[in-house]
Design an enzyme around this catalytic site. Structure first.
Site, short mmCIF file in Angstrom:
data_model
loop_
_atom_site.label_atom_id
_atom_site.label_comp_id
_atom_site.label_asym_id
_atom_site.label_seq_id
_atom_site.Cartn_x
_atom_site.Cartn_y
_atom_site.Cartn_z
N ARG A 181 -2.22 -19.89 -5.20
CA ARG A 181 -2.06 -18.46 -4.84
C ARG A 181 -3.32 -17.86 -4.21
O ARG A 181 -3.57 -16.66 -4.38
CB ARG A 181 -1.62 -17.62 -6.05
CG ARG A 181 -0.35 -18.06 -6.70
CD ARG A 181 0.87 -18.01 -5.77
NE ARG A 181 1.92 -18.79 -6.40
CZ ARG A 181 2.19 -20.07 -6.09
NH1 ARG A 181 1.53 -20.68 -5.11
NH2 ARG A 181 3.12 -20.73 -6.71
N GLU A 222 -2.14 -11.49 -9.99
CA GLU A 222 -1.89 -12.19 -8.73
C GLU A 222 -1.73 -11.15 -7.62
O GLU A 222 -2.07 -11.37 -6.47
CB GLU A 222 -0.60 -13.02 -8.87
CG GLU A 222 -0.14 -13.68 -7.59
CD GLU A 222 1.16 -14.47 -7.77
OE1 GLU A 222 1.31 -15.17 -8.78
OE2 GLU A 222 2.01 -14.37 -6.88
N SER A 231 5.93 -11.95 -9.75
CA SER A 231 5.10 -12.24 -10.93
C SER A 231 3.77 -11.53 -10.75
O SER A 231 3.07 -11.78 -9.78
CB SER A 231 4.83 -13.73 -11.03
OG SER A 231 6.04 -14.40 -11.25
C1 LIG Z 1 11.27 -10.82 -6.39
C2 LIG Z 1 10.00 -11.52 -5.96
C3 LIG Z 1 9.89 -12.90 -6.09
C4 LIG Z 1 8.73 -13.55 -5.69
N1 LIG Z 1 8.66 -14.90 -5.82
C5 LIG Z 1 7.55 -15.55 -5.44
C6 LIG Z 1 7.46 -16.97 -5.57
O1 LIG Z 1 8.37 -17.65 -6.01
N2 LIG Z 1 6.30 -17.57 -5.17
C7 LIG Z 1 5.26 -16.85 -4.66
O2 LIG Z 1 4.24 -17.45 -4.31
N3 LIG Z 1 5.32 -15.51 -4.53
C8 LIG Z 1 6.43 -14.84 -4.90
N4 LIG Z 1 6.49 -13.49 -4.77
C9 LIG Z 1 5.33 -12.74 -4.26
C10 LIG Z 1 5.33 -12.52 -2.73
O3 LIG Z 1 6.65 -12.51 -2.21
C11 LIG Z 1 4.50 -13.56 -1.98
O4 LIG Z 1 3.16 -13.58 -2.44
C12 LIG Z 1 4.51 -13.32 -0.46
O5 LIG Z 1 3.89 -14.41 0.16
C13 LIG Z 1 3.78 -12.03 -0.04
O6 LIG Z 1 4.08 -11.79 1.31
P1 LIG Z 1 4.14 -10.29 1.88
O7 LIG Z 1 4.46 -10.36 3.34
O8 LIG Z 1 5.04 -9.46 1.07
O9 LIG Z 1 2.64 -9.88 1.69
P2 LIG Z 1 2.08 -8.44 1.26
O10 LIG Z 1 2.44 -8.17 -0.15
O11 LIG Z 1 2.46 -7.42 2.27
O12 LIG Z 1 0.54 -8.71 1.36
C14 LIG Z 1 -0.13 -9.57 0.49
C15 LIG Z 1 -1.52 -9.82 1.07
O13 LIG Z 1 -1.36 -10.59 2.25
C16 LIG Z 1 -2.02 -9.96 3.34
N5 LIG Z 1 -1.27 -10.26 4.56
C17 LIG Z 1 0.05 -10.03 4.79
N6 LIG Z 1 0.36 -10.45 6.03
C18 LIG Z 1 -0.78 -10.93 6.59
C19 LIG Z 1 -1.11 -11.46 7.87
N7 LIG Z 1 -0.21 -11.59 8.85
N8 LIG Z 1 -2.41 -11.84 8.10
C20 LIG Z 1 -3.35 -11.68 7.13
N9 LIG Z 1 -3.10 -11.17 5.91
C21 LIG Z 1 -1.83 -10.80 5.65
C22 LIG Z 1 -2.02 -8.48 3.01
O14 LIG Z 1 -3.10 -7.84 3.65
C23 LIG Z 1 -2.20 -8.50 1.51
O15 LIG Z 1 -3.53 -8.54 1.16
C24 LIG Z 1 7.64 -12.81 -5.16
C25 LIG Z 1 7.75 -11.43 -5.04
C26 LIG Z 1 8.91 -10.78 -5.43
C27 LIG Z 1 9.01 -9.30 -5.28
#
Ligand SMILES: Cc1cc2nc3c(=O)[nH]c(=O)nc-3n(C[C@H](O)[C@H](O)[C@H](O)COP(=O)(O)OP(=O)(O)OC[C@H]3O[C@@H](n4cnc5c(N)ncnc54)[C@H](O)[C@@H]3O)c2cc1C
Length: 304
Positions: free
Chosen positions: A177, A297, A227
């Site tokens: 992560r 996380e 999570s």
């Molecule tokens: C219901 C649910 C289930 C989930 N299950 C999982 C799972 O099974 N496994 C898991 O690992 N995670 C899980 N997650 C967490 C999440 O979906 C992941 O961590 C996902 O990768 C985050 O992506 P995001 O676009 O939403 O990022 P955001 O939440 O928008 O951003 C997270 C970070 O990434 C940065 N970021 C986003 N896009 C970019 C980019 N293009 N360039 C540089 N930095 C960037 C942002 O600045 C921020 O700091 C879950 C979340 C939910 C709500």
């Protein structure tokens, strides 16, 4: 700084006005449905515009934040000052050989389903992760034994000077992560996932099984950020929270999920303040009962 005319003028010279939103409520763009407003919310139309915005923000010393789908972050109720950029217009996914190339605003779920369509195996694990490709690289997202590190070959990023770089996956320090993307200040624009030809029925079955598991265990009916805590060495965060009898306990509209103790759900128009208070309550209680420090996380951004 809300509605600073000089910033609007500079941004208008970089991208069309329809891509610039002033004092924009972020809760409508984030999976958590939490958080205050962004001074400037920009949805650039192409990568050259991203480079120009980065250079402008640097030169004018304006804070710059990139948001994906907001499924792993909480924006505080005071919102985010400066310029917030969303790659929501970058959603192309295409195939070259056995590689799927996806732009950073594409949903990793859609990339996973595209792999199924193309009869390529290696991204089944991502079929229920509700983030963008950029967010998935940033977090080295993973599930059910798979993670981005296993299939990422390379990516295209913009560095803090506005330069385009192509980086091999090994240059991103992908680990549980985490990656070095925050430390280096990279903005991910495109990812190349190296996959293998597979049997479409097996891929489909794997994805259906993972989806069933996820739907039966996770409170997908409410907004959340997944999570909240990392797995502490030797423990499971969810089990510690469950054994602390915290499920169903809440503050304001936020509550520890009764379905999955590792999730905190936005049950009833929670504020970010409610949500963060529940996180702190959980950390405090687990520390008192089991002496374990739960590390978040989820990222917390913005002002109170
Ligand atoms: C219901 C649910 C289930 C989930 N299950 C999982 C799972 O099974 N496994 C898991 O690992 N995670 C899980 N997650 C967490 C999440 O979906 C992941 O961590 C996902 O990768 C985050 O992506 P995001 O676009 O939403 O990022 P955001 O939440 O928008 O951003 C997270 C970070 O990434 C940065 N970021 C986003 N896009 C970019 C980019 N293009 N360039 C540089 N930095 C960037 C942002 O600045 C921020 O700091 C879950 C979340 C939910 C709500």
């Amino acid at each position: 700084m809300v509605n600073e005319p000089s910033v609007l003028e500079a941004l208008s010279q970089i991208t069309a006005e329809e891509n610039i939103f002033i004092d924009e409520p972020l809760n409508k763009h984030l999976y958590t449905k939490l958080g205050g407003n962004a001074d400037f919310f920009v949805t650039p139309a192409n990568r050259a515009e991203v480079q120009k915005i980065v250079r402008y923000a640097n030169q004018a010393n304006i804070s710059f934040t990139l948001l994906g789908n907001g499924s792993n972050l909480i924006v505080r109720d005071g919102g985010i000052r400066g310029i917030v950029v969303s790659p929501k217009k970058f959603t192309n996914i295409y195939r070259e050989g056995n590689t799927l190339i996806a732009e950073s605003g594409a949903r990793i779920i859609d990339v996973s389903y595209r792999a199924l369509e193309e009869k390529l195996t290696g991204l089944e694990f991502a079929c229920g992760i509700p983030g963008t490709v950029g967010g998935a690289l940033y977090m080295n997202a993973g599930a059910y034994g798979g993670e981005i590190k296993d299939c990422l070959e390379k990516c295209v990023v913009v560095d803090p000077d506005g330069q385009l770089l192509t980086l091999q996956a090994s240059e991103l320090a992908l680990d549980y992560r985490t990656s070095n993307i925050p430390e280096k200040g990279y903005i991910v624009l495109e990812a190349h996932f190296s996959l293998l030809p597979g049997d479409v029925n097996t891929i489909k079955e794997t994805m259906a099984n993972l989806t069933e598991k996820r739907e039966s265990k996770q409170p997908l009916e409410y907004p959340s950020c997944g999570s909240v805590f990392k797995r502490p060495a030797g423990y499971f965060a969810g089990k510690l929270i469950q054994d602390s009898e915290l499920q169903g306990k809440g503050i304001g509209g936020a509550e520890v999920s009764t379905k999955h103790a590792g999730f905190i759900v936005n049950k009833n128009n929670a504020t970010a303040t409610d949500y963060i208070a529940v996180i702190e309550m959980v950390q405090r209680t687990v520390k008192e009962k089991f002496g374990v420090d739960l590390e978040r996380e989820v990222r917390i951004l913005g002002e109170d």
